[in-house]
Motif scaffolding. Structure first.
Motif, PDB file in Angstrom:
ATOM      1  N   GLY A   1      -3.719   7.188  -2.930  1.00 38.93           N
ATOM      2  CA  GLY A   1      -4.754   6.320  -3.177  1.00 38.93           C
ATOM      3  C   GLY A   1      -5.714   6.317  -2.026  1.00 38.93           C
ATOM      4  O   GLY A   1      -6.701   5.324  -1.978  1.00 38.93           O
TER       5      GLY A   1
ATOM      6  N   LYS B   1      -9.035   6.752   0.396  1.00 38.49           N
ATOM      7  CA  LYS B   1     -10.441   6.802  -0.072  1.00 38.49           C
ATOM      8  C   LYS B   1     -11.333   7.768   0.566  1.00 38.49           C
ATOM      9  O   LYS B   1     -12.509   7.548   0.547  1.00 38.49           O
TER      10      LYS B   1
ATOM     11  N   ASP C   1      -8.986  -2.756  -0.802  1.00 39.53           N
ATOM     12  CA  ASP C   1      -8.637  -1.505  -1.737  1.00 39.53           C
ATOM     13  C   ASP C   1      -6.921  -1.663  -1.933  1.00 39.53           C
ATOM     14  O   ASP C   1      -6.181  -1.201  -1.439  1.00 39.53           O
TER      15      ASP C   1
ATOM     16  N   TYR D   1      -3.574  -0.354  -7.017  1.00 38.65           N
ATOM     17  CA  TYR D   1      -4.344  -0.521  -8.190  1.00 38.65           C
ATOM     18  C   TYR D   1      -3.700  -0.860  -9.482  1.00 38.65           C
ATOM     19  O   TYR D   1      -2.354  -0.927  -9.515  1.00 38.65           O
TER      20      TYR D   1
ATOM     21  N   ASN E   1     -10.966  -0.649  -7.826  1.00 37.50           N
ATOM     22  CA  ASN E   1      -9.841  -0.790  -8.708  1.00 37.50           C
ATOM     23  C   ASN E   1      -9.787   0.183  -9.715  1.00 37.50           C
ATOM     24  O   ASN E   1     -11.003   0.646  -9.843  1.00 37.50           O
ATOM     25  N   HIS E   2      -8.865   0.501 -10.667  1.00 36.64           N
ATOM     26  CA  HIS E   2      -8.914   0.987 -11.897  1.00 36.64           C
ATOM     27  C   HIS E   2     -10.247   0.725 -12.829  1.00 36.64           C
ATOM     28  O   HIS E   2     -10.050  -0.805 -12.742  1.00 36.64           O
TER      29      HIS E   2
ATOM     30  N   ARG F   1      -7.164  11.484  -9.301  1.00 37.11           N
ATOM     31  CA  ARG F   1      -6.182  10.842  -8.792  1.00 37.11           C
ATOM     32  C   ARG F   1      -4.976  11.870  -8.456  1.00 37.11           C
ATOM     33  O   ARG F   1      -4.767  12.729  -9.322  1.00 37.11           O
TER      34      ARG F   1
ATOM     35  N   GLU G   1     -13.032   4.678 -11.898  1.00 32.79           N
ATOM     36  CA  GLU G   1     -13.038   3.723 -10.733  1.00 32.79           C
ATOM     37  C   GLU G   1     -14.184   2.522 -10.674  1.00 32.79           C
ATOM     38  O   GLU G   1     -15.401   2.828 -10.781  1.00 32.79           O
TER      39      GLU G   1
END
Length: 279
Positions: free
Chosen positions: A13, A15, A182, A185, A229-230, A251, A265
């Protein structure tokens, strides 16, 4: 943003690929506060006067403090493990056992990077007793991130690292701060939860609590909060009233390569434009 700085840790995950998009949504401020710092890609690729970087993983925070304050000693010790004879299943499990038995922050930090680069998929996962339990990754030649460690150490001079939860981190914010969250998720489905982190994981209750305290921090105290988040119905409902933006990202959690598809996202910004009638 050109010349993006990579984190020295592999991170589920992470970024790095999204930092340009995230930076566009982050308001100006004096200090960036991250309650879920993870590998630190947003910290490394933004330019605030100072940073408050938090995580509930004590190993991660100890590692960052050591890289900040003892970069040369740390790099020398960690680099010594990135040799062919240590890129071996038996060697990996021996080091993992030593890590789990050790209470020494420096030694654990050295082993943490070794396991991050030699373990499966760069995962960070502990069992219920607190033992690191990621299996060996079988990589041809794991990369030693010396350049990235040095860059992190330089940038970390502007940062304070704390091992605290997200509620406490947000509570510590003050005027002039900007918060970027962050969190782990929300699951895409009831079977897709990815609970690999510290303790009992991040529940749906936590998702709702984070949304609520972020909303109030922005409305009541004028401290803007950006959350990623998703993009699913649940998160759109949780972040109702915030300014919502959508981006696509690949992902890389799925073990099946063909399962690595793009998932939308969501970026939710709570600031002075929040629609309070929705609260």
């Amino acid at each position: 943003m050109s010349n993006k700085q990579r984190a020295f840790l592999k991170w589920a995950g992470g970024k790095f690929k999204l930092v340009d998009d995230i930076a566009k949504h982050l308001p100006n401020g004096d200090r960036l506060v991250e309650p879920f710092v993870g590998a630190g890609s947003v910290f490394l690729n933004t330019d605030y006067d100072s940073y408050l970087l938090c995580d509930i993983n004590q190993d991660l925070i100890n590692l960052y403090e050591i890289v900040k304050n003892q970069p040369e000693e740390y790099i020398a010790a960690a680099k010594a493990l990135f040799v062919p004879e240590k890129n071996d299943k038996a060697a990996y499990y021996a080091i993992r056992d030593e890590f789990n038995q050790s209470k020494d922050p420096f030694l654990r930090s050295v082993y943490f990077l070794y396991m991050n680069r030699h373990g499966f998929n760069g995962l960070c996962r502990y069992n219920r007793k607190g033992g690191f339990n990621v299996p060996f990754g079988s990589y041809k030649k794991p990369y030693f991130p010396e350049k990235e460690l040095r860059a992190f150490s330089v940038k970390a001079q502007k940062a304070e690292f704390l091992c605290i939860g997200y509620e406490q981190a947000i509570e510590m914010t003050q005027q002039g701060d900007v918060i970027y969250c962050d969190p782990p998720y929300a699951p895409l489905s009831t079977t897709a939860s990815f609970t690999t982190y510290v303790g009992a994981g991040f529940s749906l209750d936590d998702q709702a609590i984070l949304a609520r305290i972020s909303r109030h921090r922005a409305i009541d105290d004028g401290i803007p909060v950006l959350i990623s988040n998703h993009d699913i119905p649940l998160t759109r409902e949780l972040y109702r009233g915030a300014r919502l933006s959508q981006i696509a990202v690949q992902r890389n959690i799925s073990q099946n390569g063909s399962g690595r598809k793009k998932v939308a996202e969501l970026m939710a910004l709570y600031d002075e434009t929040y629609h309070s009638e929705n609260d």
